[in-house]
Design a protein around this motif. Structure first.
Motif, PDB file in Angstrom:
ATOM      1  N   GLY A 140     -21.176  28.101 -37.375  1.00  0.00           N
ATOM      2  CA  GLY A 140     -20.601  26.802 -37.056  1.00  0.00           C
ATOM      3  C   GLY A 140     -20.001  26.695 -35.672  1.00  0.00           C
ATOM      4  O   GLY A 140     -19.499  25.644 -35.294  1.00  0.00           O
ATOM      5  N   CYS A 141     -20.052  27.771 -34.879  1.00  0.00           N
ATOM      6  CA  CYS A 141     -19.496  27.720 -33.526  1.00  0.00           C
ATOM      7  C   CYS A 141     -20.430  26.973 -32.579  1.00  0.00           C
ATOM      8  O   CYS A 141     -21.624  26.831 -32.845  1.00  0.00           O
ATOM      9  CB  CYS A 141     -19.276  29.143 -32.998  1.00  0.00           C
ATOM     10  SG  CYS A 141     -17.887  29.991 -33.771  1.00  0.00           S
ATOM     11  N   GLU A 158      -2.125  32.143 -40.957  1.00  0.00           N
ATOM     12  CA  GLU A 158      -3.541  32.230 -40.633  1.00  0.00           C
ATOM     13  C   GLU A 158      -4.388  31.441 -41.622  1.00  0.00           C
ATOM     14  O   GLU A 158      -3.930  31.054 -42.685  1.00  0.00           O
ATOM     15  CB  GLU A 158      -3.997  33.688 -40.643  1.00  0.00           C
ATOM     16  CG  GLU A 158      -3.779  34.372 -41.987  1.00  0.00           C
ATOM     17  CD  GLU A 158      -4.157  35.834 -41.959  1.00  0.00           C
ATOM     18  OE1 GLU A 158      -4.810  36.256 -40.994  1.00  0.00           O
ATOM     19  OE2 GLU A 158      -3.817  36.546 -42.905  1.00  0.00           O
ATOM     20  N   LEU A 159      -5.622  31.208 -41.227  1.00  0.00           N
ATOM     21  CA  LEU A 159      -6.604  30.589 -42.091  1.00  0.00           C
ATOM     22  C   LEU A 159      -7.505  31.685 -42.631  1.00  0.00           C
ATOM     23  O   LEU A 159      -8.106  32.429 -41.857  1.00  0.00           O
ATOM     24  CB  LEU A 159      -7.405  29.542 -41.329  1.00  0.00           C
ATOM     25  CG  LEU A 159      -6.636  28.255 -41.016  1.00  0.00           C
ATOM     26  CD1 LEU A 159      -7.368  27.453 -39.949  1.00  0.00           C
ATOM     27  CD2 LEU A 159      -6.471  27.418 -42.264  1.00  0.00           C
ATOM     28  N   ILE A 160      -7.581  31.783 -43.940  1.00  0.00           N
ATOM     29  CA  ILE A 160      -8.292  32.884 -44.577  1.00  0.00           C
ATOM     30  C   ILE A 160      -9.662  32.412 -45.060  1.00  0.00           C
ATOM     31  O   ILE A 160      -9.801  31.365 -45.678  1.00  0.00           O
ATOM     32  CB  ILE A 160      -7.490  33.418 -45.778  1.00  0.00           C
ATOM     33  CG1 ILE A 160      -6.101  33.881 -45.305  1.00  0.00           C
ATOM     34  CG2 ILE A 160      -8.234  34.548 -46.463  1.00  0.00           C
ATOM     35  CD1 ILE A 160      -5.150  34.168 -46.430  1.00  0.00           C
ATOM     36  N   ILE A 161     -10.693  33.204 -44.769  1.00  0.00           N
ATOM     37  CA  ILE A 161     -12.046  32.927 -45.224  1.00  0.00           C
ATOM     38  C   ILE A 161     -12.406  33.970 -46.272  1.00  0.00           C
ATOM     39  O   ILE A 161     -12.305  35.171 -46.031  1.00  0.00           O
ATOM     40  CB  ILE A 161     -13.048  32.998 -44.056  1.00  0.00           C
ATOM     41  CG1 ILE A 161     -12.681  31.961 -42.996  1.00  0.00           C
ATOM     42  CG2 ILE A 161     -14.471  32.757 -44.549  1.00  0.00           C
ATOM     43  CD1 ILE A 161     -13.545  32.028 -41.767  1.00  0.00           C
ATOM     44  N   ILE A 177     -22.335  39.483 -43.354  1.00  0.00           N
ATOM     45  CA  ILE A 177     -23.427  39.516 -42.376  1.00  0.00           C
ATOM     46  C   ILE A 177     -23.024  38.906 -41.048  1.00  0.00           C
ATOM     47  O   ILE A 177     -23.293  39.452 -39.973  1.00  0.00           O
ATOM     48  CB  ILE A 177     -24.679  38.791 -42.925  1.00  0.00           C
ATOM     49  CG1 ILE A 177     -25.312  39.594 -44.066  1.00  0.00           C
ATOM     50  CG2 ILE A 177     -25.715  38.572 -41.811  1.00  0.00           C
ATOM     51  CD1 ILE A 177     -25.912  40.916 -43.651  1.00  0.00           C
ATOM     52  N   PHE A 178     -22.329  37.754 -41.109  1.00  0.00           N
ATOM     53  CA  PHE A 178     -21.988  37.039 -39.879  1.00  0.00           C
ATOM     54  C   PHE A 178     -20.548  37.277 -39.429  1.00  0.00           C
ATOM     55  O   PHE A 178     -20.050  36.584 -38.540  1.00  0.00           O
ATOM     56  CB  PHE A 178     -22.279  35.548 -40.051  1.00  0.00           C
ATOM     57  CG  PHE A 178     -23.720  35.272 -40.368  1.00  0.00           C
ATOM     58  CD1 PHE A 178     -24.703  35.506 -39.423  1.00  0.00           C
ATOM     59  CD2 PHE A 178     -24.100  34.829 -41.625  1.00  0.00           C
ATOM     60  CE1 PHE A 178     -26.044  35.287 -39.706  1.00  0.00           C
ATOM     61  CE2 PHE A 178     -25.436  34.608 -41.927  1.00  0.00           C
ATOM     62  CZ  PHE A 178     -26.410  34.834 -40.962  1.00  0.00           C
ATOM     63  N   ASP A 179     -19.894  38.258 -40.051  1.00  0.00           N
ATOM     64  CA  ASP A 179     -18.573  38.703 -39.618  1.00  0.00           C
ATOM     65  C   ASP A 179     -17.591  37.533 -39.475  1.00  0.00           C
ATOM     66  O   ASP A 179     -16.800  37.471 -38.532  1.00  0.00           O
ATOM     67  CB  ASP A 179     -18.710  39.441 -38.272  1.00  0.00           C
ATOM     68  CG  ASP A 179     -17.520  40.338 -37.970  1.00  0.00           C
ATOM     69  OD1 ASP A 179     -16.813  40.701 -38.934  1.00  0.00           O
ATOM     70  OD2 ASP A 179     -17.305  40.666 -36.795  1.00  0.00           O
ATOM     71  N   ARG A 188     -14.072  36.197 -34.108  1.00  0.00           N
ATOM     72  CA  ARG A 188     -14.837  35.026 -34.533  1.00  0.00           C
ATOM     73  C   ARG A 188     -13.897  33.890 -34.939  1.00  0.00           C
ATOM     74  O   ARG A 188     -14.200  32.711 -34.732  1.00  0.00           O
ATOM     75  CB  ARG A 188     -15.760  35.386 -35.678  1.00  0.00           C
ATOM     76  CG  ARG A 188     -16.665  36.563 -35.400  1.00  0.00           C
ATOM     77  CD  ARG A 188     -18.091  36.312 -35.781  1.00  0.00           C
ATOM     78  NE  ARG A 188     -18.762  35.460 -34.812  1.00  0.00           N
ATOM     79  CZ  ARG A 188     -19.938  34.880 -35.034  1.00  0.00           C
ATOM     80  NH1 ARG A 188     -20.539  35.041 -36.186  1.00  0.00           N
ATOM     81  NH2 ARG A 188     -20.501  34.132 -34.115  1.00  0.00           N
ATOM     82  N   SER A 189     -12.748  34.231 -35.493  1.00  0.00           N
ATOM     83  CA  SER A 189     -11.754  33.216 -35.852  1.00  0.00           C
ATOM     84  C   SER A 189     -11.186  32.551 -34.605  1.00  0.00           C
ATOM     85  O   SER A 189     -10.953  31.341 -34.574  1.00  0.00           O
ATOM     86  CB  SER A 189     -10.616  33.848 -36.670  1.00  0.00           C
ATOM     87  OG  SER A 189     -11.095  34.358 -37.890  1.00  0.00           O
ATOM     88  N   LYS A 190     -10.986  33.341 -33.554  1.00  0.00           N
ATOM     89  CA  LYS A 190     -10.489  32.795 -32.287  1.00  0.00           C
ATOM     90  C   LYS A 190     -11.493  31.794 -31.712  1.00  0.00           C
ATOM     91  O   LYS A 190     -11.113  30.742 -31.192  1.00  0.00           O
ATOM     92  CB  LYS A 190     -10.263  33.927 -31.278  1.00  0.00           C
ATOM     93  CG  LYS A 190      -9.015  34.753 -31.517  1.00  0.00           C
ATOM     94  CD  LYS A 190      -8.879  35.816 -30.441  1.00  0.00           C
ATOM     95  CE  LYS A 190      -7.633  36.668 -30.644  1.00  0.00           C
ATOM     96  NZ  LYS A 190      -7.536  37.729 -29.611  1.00  0.00           N
ATOM     97  N   GLN A 191     -12.772  32.137 -31.800  1.00  0.00           N
ATOM     98  CA  GLN A 191     -13.798  31.244 -31.268  1.00  0.00           C
ATOM     99  C   GLN A 191     -13.804  29.916 -32.023  1.00  0.00           C
ATOM    100  O   GLN A 191     -13.910  28.848 -31.421  1.00  0.00           O
ATOM    101  CB  GLN A 191     -15.174  31.899 -31.371  1.00  0.00           C
ATOM    102  CG  GLN A 191     -16.301  31.067 -30.781  1.00  0.00           C
ATOM    103  CD  GLN A 191     -16.093  30.743 -29.317  1.00  0.00           C
ATOM    104  OE1 GLN A 191     -15.907  31.648 -28.506  1.00  0.00           O
ATOM    105  NE2 GLN A 191     -16.108  29.461 -28.970  1.00  0.00           N
TER     106      GLN A 191
END
Length: 215
Positions: free
Chosen positions: A60-61, A141-144, A159-161, A167-170
């Motif tokens: 989604g980035c 934080e936002l947890i996935i 797979i997509f880390d 990746r959270s920062k991005q």
């Protein structure tokens, strides 16, 4: 992440290219194909950029590359019948396609059709991300995490880390410069909507205090 719609394309051309991929003696029909295959790739890229709002179909980035990667969800080397299948193509960022997914084969069970095939991770066109992945907030934080023990959700995150700090920062950077909220899930979307609403209220107050000539 959001569920994507398959870009509309002339199915006569798609079927012709499918036959070509299965019968050609060319070593690389995707990379060095004929004029119709090259036109197909150009047009599909344009259509996917619009449908995906210039976002990676996996994480989604934002896609900042001038030439985004066209990824074959089921690897073209192993599934030549789907090499030119629109539903098997998605634009992805360099990190997801090259660094993370690589040549990973997500096909668990082959079905009689592409739609009836079972995939191990969340498929951009077939699955709804929120059915498999939860975006929830912690104290700071936002947890996935996978939703209700979803194996697809767990595999997608792995797979997509998706849960990594970088990746959270991005994703956070994208949110700060974003206005297409339909791509955001859960707390990400709520936070952005609240921020936009607060900003709009503040702008109204500023305009009331400092009206421009003619207002």
């Amino acid at each position: 992440m959001k569920k994507l719609k398959v870009p509309a394309y002339d199915w006569r051309v798609v079927k012709e290219l499918k036959r070509y991929a299965l019968t050609t003696k060319a070593k690389d029909p995707w990379g060095h194909g004929k004029s119709s295959s090259k036109a197909f790739k150009r047009e599909m890229t344009k259509l996917m950029l619009v449908e995906q709002s210039k976002r990676c179909g996996y994480c989604g980035c934002r896609l900042f590359e001038k030439r985004p990667h066209r990824d074959h969800i089921a690897p073209k080397e192993d599934y030549q019948q789907w090499m030119f299948w629109p539903e098997n193509l998605v634009l992805s960022c360099f990190t997801c396609n090259t660094d993370l997914k690589k040549s990973f084969d997500p096909v668990v069970t082959m079905g009689s059709t592409y739609r009836l095939t079972e995939f191990s991770f969340v498929h951009p066109y077939i699955d709804t991300p929120t059915d498999h992945i939860d975006f929830t907030s912690g104290d700071l934080e936002l947890i996935i995490q996978e939703k209700n023990g979803s194996l697809k959700g767990k595999k997608t995150i792995e797979i997509f880390d998706l849960a990594s700090v970088e990746r959270s920062k991005q994703r956070a950077k994208d949110i700060m410069h974003d206005d297409d909220v339909e791509h955001l899930q859960g707390d990400y979307r709520e936070l952005l909507e609240n921020a936009i609403e607060a900003l709009q209220k503040k702008l109204v107050k500023v305009k009331a205090r400092f009206p421009r000539p003619g207002d």
